[in-house]
Scaffold this active site. Structure first.
Site, PDB file in Angstrom:
ATOM      1  CE  LYS A 135      -1.735   2.423   3.190  1.00  0.00           C
ATOM      2  NZ  LYS A 135      -2.243   2.860   4.475  1.00  0.00           N
ATOM      3  CG  ASP A 137      -7.073   4.573   2.491  1.00  0.00           C
ATOM      4  OD1 ASP A 137      -8.139   4.258   1.906  1.00  0.00           O
ATOM      5  OD2 ASP A 137      -6.793   5.741   2.791  1.00  0.00           O
TER       6      ASP A 137
END
Ligand code: SF4
Length: 210
Positions: free
Chosen positions: A118, A136
Site C-alpha cells: 500500500k 486504505d
C-alpha cells in the site's frame, strides 16, 4: 448512465484536482510519512512531521538520530516504538545501500522496513512513477458500500477489482478521490447519505438506511 460512470462523474464533480494531504518536500519524506500514517490520520502525521523534518532535515541526520528522540516525536501517532525504528532504518538503508537516493522500484522499496504494497502504491501514484490504486480503510469502505468490491474481499482483491473498473490512466486520481470521498463524505460513522448523489445506486444506503 452506467453505475461506474455515475460514480466517476460524482468523484470528478467533488474533487476535480485531488491532492494528497500529507505534507512533504522530498521523496523520502513522502515515503516515511505514508509509513507513519498507518492507524492514524494525515493531519496528525503532518503535525508530527513538521517537527521531525525540522529537526532532522536530511537522510543522514535521520540515520544518526537518537532513537529515543524519534520515539518522543512520533509518540502522538501510536505504535511509536515501531514507527521510530522503521524511520531510522529506512533512512539508514537508503543512505547505506542506495547512496542516499530513494529507490524507485517496488522490489527495493518493499525491502525497506515498514514499507508494504500500500505504501509503495501511494508513493508511486503521488510521485507519478506509475499509475496505482492504494487501498486504505477509506477506499475499502467506499468500494464495498458502492458495490465495487464484495464484503469479504481483502485489500488485494479490492485493488484488483478497482484496477479493472477504472482506466489505468486514471488510477492515481481515482485512488485520491476515493480516499477524500471516504474521509469527508462517505465517512465510517454518519456518512452524508442525504446529500450524496450516489444514494440511488449505493448498496449501503439501500440495505442499511431504509
Ligand atoms: S449514499 Fe452514503 S454510504 Fe452510499 S456512497 Fe453516498 S455517502 Fe457513502
Amino acid at each position: 448512465m452506467k453505475r461506474i460512470e455515475l460514480i466517476e462523474n460524482y468523484l470528478d464533480e467533488l474533487f476535480q484536482d485531488p491532492k494528497c494531504e500529507l505534507n512533504y518536500s522530498k521523496d523520502y519524506e513522502l515515503l516515511i510519512s505514508v509509513m507513519l500514517s498507518a492507524q492514524t490520520t494525515d493531519k496528525r502525521v503532518n503535525e508530527v512531521t513538521s517537527v521531525l523534518w525540522n529537526r532532522y532535515n536530511s537522510l543522514e541526520d535521520l540515520k544518526n538520530a537518537d532513537l529515543n528522540d524519534l520515539k518522543n516525536i512520533l509518540r502522538p501517532l501510536g505504535n511509536f516504538n515501531k514507527k521510530a525504528f522503521f524511520t531510522k532504518e529506512i533512512a539508514t538503508m537508503i543512505v547505506d545501500k542506495y547512496n542516499g537516493v530513494m529507490p524507485r522500484t517496488r522490489k527495493k522499496l518493499e525491502s525497506l522496513p515498514g514499507v508494504g504494497r500500500k505504501t509503495v502504491n501511494v508513493v508511486f501514484a503521488e510521485l507519478n512513477i506509475e499509475p496505482q490504486i492504494a487501498v486504505d480503510t477509506h477506499v475499502e469502505r467506499v468500494s464495498k458500500r458502492l458495490d465495487m468490491a464484495k464484503s469479504e474481499d481483502d485489500v488485494l482483491e479490492i485493488e484488483r477489482r478497482l484496477r479493472k473498473i477504472f482506466k489505468r490512466i486514471n488510477w492515481s486520481k481515482r485512488h485520491l478521490q476515493l480516499v477524500l470521498f471516504g474521509r469527508y463524505y462517505c465517512k465510517a460513522i454518519n456518512p452524508m447519505c442525504n446529500e450524496c448523489k450516489l444514494k440511488e445506486i449505493c448498496k449501503y444506503n439501500k440495505t442499511t438506511r431504509k
